[in-house]
Design an enzyme around this catalytic site. Structure first.
Site, PDB file in Angstrom:
ATOM      1  CG  HIS A  72       8.230   7.665  23.674  1.00  0.00           C
ATOM      2  ND1 HIS A  72       8.073   6.105  23.546  1.00  0.00           N
ATOM      3  CD2 HIS A  72       7.050   8.292  23.598  1.00  0.00           C
ATOM      4  CE1 HIS A  72       6.809   6.154  23.880  1.00  0.00           C
ATOM      5  NE2 HIS A  72       6.006   7.109  24.034  1.00  0.00           N
ATOM      6  CE1 TYR A 200      12.016  -2.242  18.186  1.00  0.00           C
ATOM      7  CE2 TYR A 200      12.238  -0.459  19.760  1.00  0.00           C
ATOM      8  CZ  TYR A 200      11.978  -0.872  18.629  1.00  0.00           C
ATOM      9  OH  TYR A 200      11.401   0.311  17.715  1.00  0.00           O
ATOM     10  N   PRO A 292      10.774  -3.789   9.984  1.00  0.00           N
ATOM     11  CG  PRO A 292       8.724  -4.356  10.847  1.00  0.00           C
ATOM     12  CD  PRO A 292       9.718  -4.742   9.719  1.00  0.00           C
ATOM     13  CE  LYS A 296      16.144   4.708  11.581  1.00  0.00           C
ATOM     14  NZ  LYS A 296      15.413   5.570  12.579  1.00  0.00           N
ATOM     15  CE1 TYR A 383      13.856   2.560  17.563  1.00  0.00           C
ATOM     16  CE2 TYR A 383      13.150   4.607  18.321  1.00  0.00           C
ATOM     17  CZ  TYR A 383      13.033   3.376  17.859  1.00  0.00           C
ATOM     18  OH  TYR A 383      11.663   3.046  18.184  1.00  0.00           O
TER      19      TYR A 383
HETATM   20  P1  RFL Z   1       2.664   3.418   0.895  1.00  0.00           P
HETATM   21  O1  RFL Z   1       1.970   3.798   2.264  1.00  0.00           O
HETATM   22  O2  RFL Z   1       2.550   1.838   0.569  1.00  0.00           O
HETATM   23  O3  RFL Z   1       1.701   3.882  -0.077  1.00  0.00           O
HETATM   24  C1  RFL Z   1       1.648   3.656  -1.593  1.00  0.00           C
HETATM   25  C2  RFL Z   1       0.356   4.204  -2.031  1.00  0.00           C
HETATM   26  O4  RFL Z   1       0.408   3.919  -3.434  1.00  0.00           O
HETATM   27  C3  RFL Z   1      -0.799   3.250  -3.892  1.00  0.00           C
HETATM   28  N1  RFL Z   1      -0.598   2.410  -5.170  1.00  0.00           N
HETATM   29  C4  RFL Z   1      -0.948   2.873  -6.610  1.00  0.00           C
HETATM   30  N2  RFL Z   1      -1.699   4.044  -6.709  1.00  0.00           N
HETATM   31  C5  RFL Z   1      -1.917   4.149  -8.037  1.00  0.00           C
HETATM   32  N3  RFL Z   1      -1.334   3.278  -8.993  1.00  0.00           N
HETATM   33  C6  RFL Z   1      -0.925   1.995  -8.625  1.00  0.00           C
HETATM   34  N4  RFL Z   1      -0.453   1.319  -9.575  1.00  0.00           N
HETATM   35  C7  RFL Z   1      -0.566   1.891  -7.245  1.00  0.00           C
HETATM   36  N5  RFL Z   1      -0.038   1.222  -6.317  1.00  0.00           N
HETATM   37  C8  RFL Z   1       0.095   1.288  -5.062  1.00  0.00           C
HETATM   38  C9  RFL Z   1      -1.250   2.258  -2.753  1.00  0.00           C
HETATM   39  O5  RFL Z   1      -2.585   2.005  -2.735  1.00  0.00           O
HETATM   40  C10 RFL Z   1      -0.818   3.247  -1.615  1.00  0.00           C
HETATM   41  O6  RFL Z   1      -2.059   4.036  -1.002  1.00  0.00           O
HETATM   42  O7  RFL Z   1       4.031   3.864   0.545  1.00  0.00           O
HETATM   43  P2  RFL Z   1       4.689   5.138   0.876  1.00  0.00           P
HETATM   44  O8  RFL Z   1       3.902   6.343   0.673  1.00  0.00           O
HETATM   45  O9  RFL Z   1       6.217   5.262   0.414  1.00  0.00           O
HETATM   46  O10 RFL Z   1       5.088   4.965   2.655  1.00  0.00           O
HETATM   47  C11 RFL Z   1       5.680   4.017   3.259  1.00  0.00           C
HETATM   48  C12 RFL Z   1       5.207   3.711   4.543  1.00  0.00           C
HETATM   49  O11 RFL Z   1       3.586   3.295   4.529  1.00  0.00           O
HETATM   50  C13 RFL Z   1       6.131   2.465   5.218  1.00  0.00           C
HETATM   51  O12 RFL Z   1       7.524   2.777   4.800  1.00  0.00           O
HETATM   52  C14 RFL Z   1       5.721   2.522   6.670  1.00  0.00           C
HETATM   53  O13 RFL Z   1       4.632   2.204   7.142  1.00  0.00           O
HETATM   54  C15 RFL Z   1       6.886   1.403   7.037  1.00  0.00           C
HETATM   55  N6  RFL Z   1       6.631   0.907   8.654  1.00  0.00           N
HETATM   56  C16 RFL Z   1       7.145   1.947   9.500  1.00  0.00           C
HETATM   57  N7  RFL Z   1       7.812   2.899   9.223  1.00  0.00           N
HETATM   58  C17 RFL Z   1       8.500   3.946  10.164  1.00  0.00           C
HETATM   59  O14 RFL Z   1       8.865   4.889  10.022  1.00  0.00           O
HETATM   60  N8  RFL Z   1       8.254   3.761  11.599  1.00  0.00           N
HETATM   61  C18 RFL Z   1       7.506   2.377  11.899  1.00  0.00           C
HETATM   62  O15 RFL Z   1       7.518   2.311  13.200  1.00  0.00           O
HETATM   63  C19 RFL Z   1       7.077   1.504  10.981  1.00  0.00           C
HETATM   64  N9  RFL Z   1       6.431   0.590  11.347  1.00  0.00           N
HETATM   65  C20 RFL Z   1       5.885  -0.229   9.177  1.00  0.00           C
HETATM   66  C21 RFL Z   1       5.776  -0.314  10.590  1.00  0.00           C
HETATM   67  C22 RFL Z   1       5.265  -0.856   8.343  1.00  0.00           C
HETATM   68  C23 RFL Z   1       4.743  -2.179   8.553  1.00  0.00           C
HETATM   69  N10 RFL Z   1       4.038  -2.819   7.713  1.00  0.00           N
HETATM   70  C24 RFL Z   1       2.707  -3.324   7.675  1.00  0.00           C
HETATM   71  C25 RFL Z   1       4.698  -3.129   6.184  1.00  0.00           C
HETATM   72  C26 RFL Z   1       5.173  -1.484  10.896  1.00  0.00           C
HETATM   73  C27 RFL Z   1       4.497  -2.234   9.945  1.00  0.00           C
HETATM   74  C28 RFL Z   1       3.720  -3.654  10.553  1.00  0.00           C
HETATM   75  C1  PHB Z   2       4.797   0.443  15.845  1.00  0.00           C
HETATM   76  O1  PHB Z   2       4.375   1.032  16.998  1.00  0.00           O
HETATM   77  O2  PHB Z   2       3.836   0.203  14.931  1.00  0.00           O
HETATM   78  C2  PHB Z   2       6.053   0.274  15.811  1.00  0.00           C
HETATM   79  C3  PHB Z   2       6.854   0.890  16.401  1.00  0.00           C
HETATM   80  C4  PHB Z   2       8.470   0.608  16.404  1.00  0.00           C
HETATM   81  C5  PHB Z   2       8.904  -0.223  15.557  1.00  0.00           C
HETATM   82  C6  PHB Z   2       7.958  -0.855  14.665  1.00  0.00           C
HETATM   83  C7  PHB Z   2       6.654  -0.506  14.633  1.00  0.00           C
HETATM   84  O3  PHB Z   2      10.337  -0.480  15.433  1.00  0.00           O
END
Ligand code: RFL
Ligand code: PHB
Length: 388
Positions: A72, A200, A292, A296, A383
């Site tokens: 994008h 957005y 989110p 990042k 971004y």
């Molecule tokens: P995770 O993905 O939480 O993985 C951690 C893992 O550790 C396990 N765990 C354990 N294992 C052993 N012993 C324990 N005691 C444990 N406790 C936990 C868990 O089961 C899990 O499998 O962390 P990690 O790897 O640091 O990754 C981080 C990302 O997942 C997170 O930052 C992103 O998803 C955030 N996020 C977004 N990030 C972006 O860069 N771009 C995006 O567009 C974006 N959109 C989002 C998001 C997060 C969202 N939510 C639901 C929080 C959109 C949403 C809605």
């Molecule tokens: C997504 O597609 O899940 C998404 C995209 C952009 C954001 C957050 C989430 O800023």
């Protein structure tokens, strides 16, 4: 059991670190609390920075992303006055990749399988020991049996609710936090995305985001009060609400359909310092959470992995300088993304206590972006991500 690096958590940061280290000849064991299916069922990030794309290539798992991901070159910001575009390519010559976290994790698991890496799933009672000595170890339970893993280093990649951060003594830890008074209700649906790029939207009814995974898979979010429950929102009610908040031309033509996932995520900014204590490193969501809005979270997890990977390769060759520098290098980048995500959140959402003055300032912020190329350049550079 013995390994060089014990990795707690098999989410994207744990898997990527394991993949890079194994390819560099450094042995790892990943301990994951849940099943592989559970990790792969989480619908989360969708936008990858250039640095993240580079790291996935470096780990040898960028092939499917290049085939199925969508570059994008900009995104839209929308208000009741209309929408305007922030052109990343024109502003800073860069782009982002739209490719879901679920797919990234899938590719990492496949790559780990291919090199025969050790990932132990459904482990419980993980506890970290002797972190401030040269011989740390991890204890855990697997299939009802207590086990011990000796190692040189521990990478805490276990997310916000994991055990790693809490294993650093409270007297050493400093925490910084902002909790926002709203959440995001998100749905995924097999429908054509509403527009060619992300939108957005700032709207009097609250923030909305139109995002996507591919040509037939859309991801949408709306700002909701923290008191709302997923059960309060039928698909019908969601579509009606998001149509009100998106630009009229998009709302009038967008395809709707049954949701295949629906969830509410609270919004929070959180940082813990330092990100290393003795032989334990914190990585990704274990150390920091961003709202989110700036996309990042996953990207910051990947830049942490980059700094730690370099540090551990240097340590294996006998130099501790990368280990010493890890926390500082990672935190500098973390705070840059913290500021950006907080700023994006604050200019796009309706806050319950927003005064008429706050409202006018928010509108002025969006006018600055619409009218000043230098402001759009600053946004674009943040971004697409600060280089690492
Ligand atoms: P995770 O993905 O939480 O993985 C951690 C893992 O550790 C396990 N765990 C354990 N294992 C052993 N012993 C324990 N005691 C444990 N406790 C936990 C868990 O089961 C899990 O499998 O962390 P990690 O790897 O640091 O990754 C981080 C990302 O997942 C997170 O930052 C992103 O998803 C955030 N996020 C977004 N990030 C972006 O860069 N771009 C995006 O567009 C974006 N959109 C989002 C998001 C997060 C969202 N939510 C639901 C929080 C959109 C949403 C809605
Ligand atoms: C997504 O597609 O899940 C998404 C995209 C952009 C954001 C957050 C989430 O800023």
């Amino acid at each position: 059991m013995r390994t060089q690096v014990a990795i707690i958590g098999g989410g994207p940061s744990g898997l990527l670190l394991s993949q890079l280290l194994n390819r560099a000849g450094i042995a790892t064991v990943v301990l994951e609390r849940t099943s592989r299916e559970h990790v792969l069922s989480r619908i989360r990030a969708g936008v990858l920075e250039e640095g993240t794309v580079r790291m996935l290539h470096e780990a040898g798992c960028g092939e499917r992303m290049m085939r199925e991901g969508h570059p994008h070159h900009g995104c839209y910001l929308s208000t009741t006055e209309g929408r305007f575009r922030v052109d990343f390519a024109q502003s800073c010559g860069k782009e982002v990749m739209v490719y879901g976290q679920t797919e990234v994790t899938h590719d990492l698991y496949d790559a780990q399988d291919a090199i025969g890496a050790t990932i132990l799933h459904e482990v419980s009672d993980v506890a970290l020991h002797d972190l401030d000595s040269d011989h740390p170890h991890v204890t855990f339970t697997k299939d009802g049996r207590a086990q011990r893993l000796d190692c040189d280093w521990i990478a805490g990649c276990d997310g916000f609710h994991g055990v790693s951060r809490k294993s650093i003594p409270q007297s050493v830890r400093q925490e910084f936090e902002r909790v926002y008074p709203f959440g995001w209700l998100g749905i995924l649906s097999h429908t054509k995305p509403a527009a060619d790029e992300l939108i957005y939207a700032n709207h009097p009814l609250g923030f909305a985001l139109a995002s996507m995974r591919n040509d037939r898979l859309s991801r949408y979010y709306i700002q909701v009060p923290l008191t709302d429950k997923v059960e309060d929102w039928s698909d019908e009610a969601f579509w009606t609400e998001i149509r009100r908040r998106l630009p009229a031309d998009v709302a009038g033509t967008m395809e709707t359909g049954p949701s295949i996932e629906k969830s509410i995520a609270p919004l929070r900014s959180f940082v813990t310092e330092p990100m290393r204590w003795g032989r334990l490193f914190l990585v990704g969501d274990a150390a920091h959470i961003v709202p989110p809005t700036g996309a990042k979270g996953l990207n910051l997890a990947v830049s942490d992995v980059h700094y730690l990977y370099e540090a551990l390769v240097e340590a294996a060759a006998g130099s501790m300088s990368g280990v010493e520098a890890y926390s500082g290098r990672a935190l500098t980048r973390v705070w840059g993304a913290m500021r950006f995500s907080w700023w994006m959140t604050s200019i796009l959402h309706r806050f319950p206590d927003q005064s008429a003055f706050d409202q006018k300032v928010q509108e002025a912020e969006l006018h600055v972006l619409r009218d000043m190329p230098s402001a759009r350049e600053t946004m674009a550079r943040n971004y697409v991500g600060q280089p690492f």
